[in-house]
Design a protein around this motif. Structure first.
Motif, PDB file in Angstrom:
ATOM      1  N   PHE A  85      -6.481   2.934 -21.582  1.00 55.98           N
ATOM      2  CA  PHE A  85      -5.822   1.708 -22.012  1.00 55.98           C
ATOM      3  C   PHE A  85      -5.419   1.783 -23.488  1.00 55.98           C
ATOM      4  O   PHE A  85      -6.044   2.479 -24.291  1.00 55.98           O
ATOM      5  CB  PHE A  85      -6.724   0.494 -21.808  1.00 55.98           C
ATOM      6  CG  PHE A  85      -6.887   0.093 -20.369  1.00 55.98           C
ATOM      7  CD1 PHE A  85      -5.805  -0.341 -19.627  1.00 55.98           C
ATOM      8  CD2 PHE A  85      -8.135   0.160 -19.750  1.00 55.98           C
ATOM      9  CE1 PHE A  85      -5.948  -0.714 -18.293  1.00 55.98           C
ATOM     10  CE2 PHE A  85      -8.292  -0.205 -18.430  1.00 55.98           C
ATOM     11  CZ  PHE A  85      -7.198  -0.641 -17.694  1.00 55.98           C
ATOM     12  N   THR A 116      -1.641  -2.608 -14.612  1.00 56.56           N
ATOM     13  CA  THR A 116      -2.822  -2.638 -13.764  1.00 56.56           C
ATOM     14  C   THR A 116      -2.474  -3.310 -12.443  1.00 56.56           C
ATOM     15  O   THR A 116      -1.562  -4.143 -12.374  1.00 56.56           O
ATOM     16  CB  THR A 116      -3.970  -3.401 -14.447  1.00 56.56           C
ATOM     17  OG1 THR A 116      -5.093  -3.474 -13.561  1.00 56.56           O
ATOM     18  CG2 THR A 116      -3.539  -4.803 -14.837  1.00 56.56           C
ATOM     19  N   GLU A 118      -4.685  -5.104 -10.881  1.00 63.32           N
ATOM     20  CA  GLU A 118      -5.568  -6.252 -10.768  1.00 63.32           C
ATOM     21  C   GLU A 118      -4.758  -7.544 -10.630  1.00 63.32           C
ATOM     22  O   GLU A 118      -3.736  -7.721 -11.285  1.00 63.32           O
ATOM     23  CB  GLU A 118      -6.476  -6.354 -11.996  1.00 63.32           C
ATOM     24  CG  GLU A 118      -7.402  -5.166 -12.185  1.00 63.32           C
ATOM     25  CD  GLU A 118      -8.173  -5.246 -13.482  1.00 63.32           C
ATOM     26  OE1 GLU A 118      -8.020  -6.275 -14.198  1.00 63.32           O
ATOM     27  OE2 GLU A 118      -8.922  -4.312 -13.782  1.00 63.32           O
ATOM     28  N   ARG A 222      -1.069   1.213 -20.660  1.00 62.20           N
ATOM     29  CA  ARG A 222      -1.776   2.486 -20.502  1.00 62.20           C
ATOM     30  C   ARG A 222      -1.028   3.543 -21.302  1.00 62.20           C
ATOM     31  O   ARG A 222       0.187   3.487 -21.453  1.00 62.20           O
ATOM     32  CB  ARG A 222      -1.881   2.896 -19.030  1.00 62.20           C
ATOM     33  CG  ARG A 222      -2.833   2.024 -18.226  1.00 62.20           C
ATOM     34  CD  ARG A 222      -3.081   2.617 -16.844  1.00 62.20           C
ATOM     35  NE  ARG A 222      -3.942   1.761 -16.049  1.00 62.20           N
ATOM     36  CZ  ARG A 222      -5.270   1.829 -16.046  1.00 62.20           C
ATOM     37  NH1 ARG A 222      -5.879   2.711 -16.825  1.00 62.20           N
ATOM     38  NH2 ARG A 222      -5.984   1.032 -15.293  1.00 62.20           N
TER      39      ARG A 222
END
Length: 303
Positions: A85, A116, A118, A222
């Protein structure tokens, strides 16, 4: 006439008192000298050798694109994980006028480049069965009405974000102190009738919070992402942070540091990162001034 034996102790006591006062005054001066911080020499701007004492020089400041390139090179030289990250530490100026300041806040923004998979857990408050069905179809983690209040107060149910339709808001007042900044509100875009739109935003948004009164620490990308994508994500977050302080005050972002999970922090030059509000206002004032000036009238030419 010499002093009598009865006067001698009095004079000795007087001189002893003066000596004690001088000693006390001297000891106070010595303490003040001890408390004075050591005088430091001014920091030098740029070292000329490859090896130098960092504390003797000012911290270098990098352009954003240059800093991202350095982070990528650090990863290659150190053989660290390429998909680690990228983080930023944002140091804020929260001061306003008359000893007032911006209260610590939380923000949420949709990044142009997701980094991500998520997905945030979103709870939807509604008592309309059709609206509840729409919420479930668009990915709501929890859907319900007043029956959820008890479970939320007892921490049996928790979510990343809470959204609601206007009709149910009067019944949610018991949750105001519990949810605090996550309590549904129009200004947070978490109160409205367009459930699919609210769910799309809050399921994918990126949240950040002010810590320790004036610092935001958050990940933005990232390291293996293209440089332009990392830069775009950073600028999106910074521009959103700047909306929490009126533009007629000094910029809220005072200092900005970027780093990866395994690298040192690099101080960034804020030029080109902060929104150019002041320049736009200056141009508008110049345009207004030009409009106020009388324009020359062209005389008609007779033939």
């Amino acid at each position: 006439m010499p002093d009598s034996p009865t006067d001698l102790p009095t004079r000795l006591g007087f001189f002893g008192l003066r000596t004690a006062k001088k000693d006390a005054h001297r000891s106070r001066q010595e303490k003040v000298k001890e408390k004075r911080p050591p005088r430091r020499r001014p920091l030098m701007s740029k070292p000329v050798d490859d090896v130098y004492l960092t504390w003797l020089y000012k911290r270098p400041c990098y352009q954003l694109e240059q800093a991202v390139g350095m982070l990528k090179s650090f990863q290659e030289l150190d053989f660290t994980h390429p998909k680690q990250f990228v983080y930023i530490n944002v140091f804020l100026d929260m001061a306003l006028q008359k000893k007032k300041k911006v209260d610590p806040f939380s923000g949420a923004v949709t990044l142009p480049h997701r980094f991500t998979d998520e997905v945030n857990k979103v709870l939807v408050f509604t008592e309309n069965e059709q609206e509840a069905e729409v919420a479930r179809e668009h990915g709501a983690a929890i859907v319900g009405g007043v029956e959820l209040i008890k479970w939320i107060l007892e921490d049996e149910i928790q979510a990343d974000f809470y959204v609601a339709v206007p009709a149910i808001m009067p019944k949610l007042i018991p949750l105001r102190n519990k949810l605090r900044k996550k309590y549904p509100a129009t200004r947070r875009n978490s109160l409205g009738s367009d459930i699919p739109k609210m769910l799309q935003f809050f399921r994918e948004c990126h949240e950040y919070t002010v810590e320790d009164e004036n610092i935001i620490k958050t990940r933005i990308a990232r390291l293996d992402m293209p440089t332009e994508h990392i830069i775009a994500n950073l600028k999106t977050i910074i521009h959103d942070i700047c909306t929490f302080k009126p533009s007629n005050f000094d910029p809220i972002v005072r200092r900005l540091v970027i780093r990866s999970s395994t690298s040192e922090g690099l101080l960034l030059n804020l030029d080109g990162i902060l929104p150019q509000v002041e320049k736009v206002e200056e141009k508008e004032e110049e345009n207004a001034a030009d409009e106020d000036q009388p324009k020359p009238v062209q005389e008609s030419v007779s033939t």
